[in-house]
Motif scaffolding. Structure first.
Motif, short mmCIF file in Angstrom:
data_model
loop_
_atom_site.label_atom_id
_atom_site.label_comp_id
_atom_site.label_asym_id
_atom_site.label_seq_id
_atom_site.Cartn_x
_atom_site.Cartn_y
_atom_site.Cartn_z
N LEU A 70 -3.41 -0.84 -1.46
CA LEU A 70 -4.27 0.35 -1.53
C LEU A 70 -3.43 1.61 -1.75
O LEU A 70 -2.25 1.65 -1.42
N ASN A 71 -4.09 2.62 -2.30
CA ASN A 71 -3.46 3.93 -2.43
C ASN A 71 -4.19 4.93 -1.56
O ASN A 71 -5.40 5.11 -1.72
N ASP A 88 -9.26 2.23 -1.93
CA ASP A 88 -8.41 3.42 -2.11
C ASP A 88 -9.11 4.65 -1.56
O ASP A 88 -10.34 4.72 -1.58
N SER A 134 -4.41 8.80 -0.83
CA SER A 134 -3.94 9.96 -1.57
C SER A 134 -3.27 10.98 -0.66
O SER A 134 -3.41 10.93 0.57
N SER A 188 0.85 -1.20 0.00
CA SER A 188 0.00 0.00 0.00
C SER A 188 0.88 1.24 0.00
O SER A 188 2.01 1.22 0.48
#
Lengths: 375, 400
Positions: free
Chosen positions: B382-383, B399, B385, B352
């Motif tokens: 996962l990203n 995400d 932000s 991630s």
């Protein structure tokens, strides 16, 4: 041109240049010198061969090879524990006629039946003194396309006299054909230096060795490259990726320090072309409450309670409380006692530095402490 | 017929581990990364080989892909053997039909043919969600000495915690005379560790009988052990006094990781006589950068650390950029924490990416309402932000 790398035999010379690094090879071969926190020098040519698609490799060794055998084992870690091909260790044969080889030619002669039995058409020969991440495929392709008898991997750049006096220097014309060869000259400046990696066809190698042995020639560099430069078609393969060459204790120290430069390290450790080595199942590194570590490479199994700066620590090194380690290369199992301060030091395996010691040496010639010593 | 083995280990690794939520959505619990360079299953597998047990069946069912690949041929644990070794045993189709494993006892029942190939005297049942170092051979000797039919490993727990466990009530010779599952008012403090040794002939008979009972839930704790006690078989407790922790929940997984860097907790990963083995990644040593500050943490190979790391466990191939801060957290393999991001009291799943200046979790001292505080979890791949905020106790599986 697309060559089948399964048709290439790799040969690694584990003992070549043993004499250049002093006590580092007192109990081991050049190939089994520890490097970069978790590797041994042979890991680089061996991984490069495997990553290039070579599946048959012979390792030629003559003496001090116990650590080498222990390191290579069944070669499973390099994916060379194969039924077809795989890794072959080629120590001296040990009958009354054979003696310890004196040069590359005699070393090859000792392994000639292995080479003859190989089904491969091409051979790549490499020493263990160059640390790089090299793809052999384009080198073999150039060799086949150019129709050369021998292709020598080399790099053109500025070198110090210390680098050059241990090296073979090539003068090539603009087609890459070698016109003259100088062995270990006392010069400095820009020149084309052999990286001690050569490609030739298997048949050429067999004929060359037979001819040289019949004439009593022992040195590949002097008796073949230099003496037959005009008769043979010798080409240079100009290699321009990052490499470092180990030709002295100080160049060994510098090559380790290079790994602290992220730019250089990222050219050596490529995600898709990994450098393989023997696994030793150490626990992760434990950093204590008062530890302070900057710009250093730390291998698993280390326990850090003191300060470490600009250093490379191999597996299982312990740095005690209040100790200060600066600009050092500490090999496997080194213990630095409480409140000791060390600077510009190379310690071999299992060196024990007691409490409250101060050891400092010059950046140009770091102090080396031998295997198992206690200070 | 294979060579006879005195004792075969059967490792229950098929549970979903649903209480680990985002961390076990695509990975079976035993394959969840633990302790910077391990996965949970490394502990029972290493205990087996260190105890001289070289035949291990691993019963898998839920999301076996990662687990199967991880175990492979068993070579990292020295379990690649000509006779024995590690075998992954998923449910399979038989002439009479196909069944999933419907309980812990049923999983062993369905693999009676596997066990019989080795003609063992004893079978040890292990589970894939405990962190501990234990010599099973000592327990086996105890089982033999006591001439027991079943031996259950127990841990003496503090009285106030006893109601979280299955509790064994014993007589003065440590014979088990009764047991209670998570009792409100525990009559004893001996908690079952989920580790059983059975004399195989006995277990085999009870497994078959249990299978014929259509009403039974086919579980060791609910059926096999009570049935054996009711029939008057000899059940004994084996007292274990080392470190043992069930990592079935987010909080216990986090705590068990933190235990490894707590000098007062007796689990030593650096003991050369009892190594914990794992499948090693092929990566260079960790690089600690010029701007880094690392204290009271464990970090493994392939990491690039240029930020602050305190009281944390960092797995292989993790990047912590300059100015990022990691406190009291677990970063699983391959995750990236970008510049200025802060990860506090959190678990970040494999691969991630935490964006610049993002904030994951928080310290309890910075939270007024302590009930809303807990370990934050970011799942695998996962990203998050730049600048995003993941609240404490939140569990993120998409995400953001």
């Amino acid at each position: 041109m697309d060559v089948n790398m399964g048709n290439v035999l790799g040969l690694i010379f584990a003992n070549m240049h043993d004499m250049t690094v002093g006590d580092l090879t007192k109990n081991r071969t050049m190939g089994s010198i520890m490097f970069g926190g978790r590797y041994r020098l042979i890991d680089f040519p061996l991984s490069n061969m495997v990553n290039s698609g070579i599946t048959e490799v012979g390792v030629i060794t003559k003496s001090n090879y116990q650590s080498l055998l222990d390191h290579l084992g069944s070669a499973r870690e390099w994916d060379l524990a194969r039924k077809k091909g795989g890794l072959y260790i080629l120590p001296p044969f040990g009958n009354v006629e054979s003696k310890l080889y004196r040069g590359r030619i005699e070393a090859l002669y000792g392994a000639i039946s292995f080479i003859k039995n190989s089904m491969s058409s091409y051979v790549v020969l490499s020493d263990c003194d160059i640390i790089t991440n090299m793809d052999f495929k384009p080198i073999i392709e150039q060799h086949v396309e150019s129709g050369a008898d021998i292709t020598v991997v080399a790099h053109t750049g500025p070198y110090s006299s210390e680098d050059i006096k241990q090296s073979t220097i090539l003068n090539a014309d603009n087609t890459g054909t070698v016109r003259s060869v100088i062995i270990q000259p006392d010069i400095s400046g820009t020149c084309t230096m052999s990286l001690n990696i050569f490609v030739m066809s298997k048949q050429f190698l067999i004929d060359m060795v037979a001819d040289a042995i019949a004439r009593g020639n022992v040195s590949f560099e002097t008796d073949i490259l230099q003496a037959k430069c005009d008769q043979l078609n010798i080409k240079v393969y100009e290699y321009d990726r990052y490499f470092s060459k180990i030709s002295s204790v100080s160049s060994y120290f510098k090559a380790n320090q290079d790994l602290l430069d992220h730019e250089k390290a990222s050219q050596l450790y490529l995600p898709k072309r990994s450098i393989y080595t023997k696994v030793s199942d150490n626990a992760p590194v434990k950093y204590d409450l008062d530890s302070k570590v900057t710009n250093s490479l730390i291998a698993d199994g280390c326990i850090i309670e003191g300060e470490v700066e600009n250093s490379v620590l191999f597996r299982g090194v312990k740095v005690g409380k209040g100790a200060k380690v600066k600009n050092c290369v500490l090999m496997q199992g080194t213990v630095v006692g409480m409140n000791s301060e060390i600077n510009y030091l190379i310690t071999d395996k299992n060196v024990n530095i007691g409490d409250n010691h101060i050891l400092t040496s010059a950046p140009t010639y770091p102090m080396y402490i031998g295997k198992g010593a206690s200070v | 017929m294979f060579n006879k083995k005195e004792c075969v280990a059967m490792l229950l690794a098929g549970g979903q581990g649903s209480r680990l939520y985002a961390l076990t959505q695509t990975v079976a619990k035993p394959a969840v990364p633990f302790g910077a360079k391990y996965r949970i299953i490394d502990f029972p597998l290493s205990n087996c080989i260190n105890s001289g047990i070289d035949t291990v069946g691993v019963l898998t069912q839920y999301q076996p892909l990662v687990l199967n690949e991880y175990i492979g041929n068993g070579q990292p644990w020295d379990l690649d053997r000509i006779h024995g070794g590690v075998h992954v045993l998923p449910p399979y189709q038989k002439a009479s039909g196909a069944d999933w494993y419907s309980g812990t006892a049923n999983a062993i029942y369905q693999n009676i043919p596997f066990i019989e190939r080795y003609d063992p005297e004893y079978v040890i049942i292990l589970s894939g969600d405990h962190i501990y170092k234990m010599d099973y051979n000592k327990m086996l000797n105890y089982h033999k000495e006591k001439q027991a039919d079943a031996t259950i490993a127990v841990l003496d727990v503090p009285k106030e915690e006893a109601s979280r466990f299955g509790i064994m009530i014993t007589d003065e010779n440590d014979n088990i005379i009764d047991f209670e599952e998570k009792p409100k008012n525990p009559r004893s403090t001996l908690a079952s560790m989920g580790i059983y040794i059975f004399t195989w002939k006995k277990l085999r008979a009870y497994l078959i009988a249990n299978e014929e009972d259509k009403e039974a839930s086919k579980d060791f704790g609910k059926n096999i052990i009570p049935d054996m006690r009711a029939a008057g078989e000899k059940l004994v407790a084996y007292r274990f006094d080392g470190y043992w922790k069930d990592v079935g929940t987010i909080d216990s997984l986090w705590e068990a990781n933190m235990d490894l860097i707590n000098p007062n907790i007796p689990i030593d990963l650096y003991d050369p006589a009892w190594k914990i083995y794992s499948r090693n990644p092929v990566v260079p040593p960790q690089y600690i950068g010029a701007n880094a500050m690392v204290q009271n943490s464990m970090i493994t190979e392939g990491c690039y650390i240029d930020g602050s790391v305190e009281f944390s466990m960092i797995s292989d191939g993790v990047t912590v950029e300059e100015g990022a801060e990691i406190y009291d957290s677990i970063l699983m393999p391959g995750c990236v924490v970008k510049k200025g991001a802060k990860v506090e009291y959190a678990i970040v799943g494999e691969n991630s990416v935490i964006g610049e200046n993002a904030q994951i979790g928080a310290r309890p001292e910075n939270i007024d309402d302590k009930d809303t505080w807990g370990v934050a979890v970011v799942g695998h791949n996962l990203n998050i932000s730049d600048g995003a905020v993941v609240a404490p106790k939140a569990i993120i599986s998409t995400d953001m």
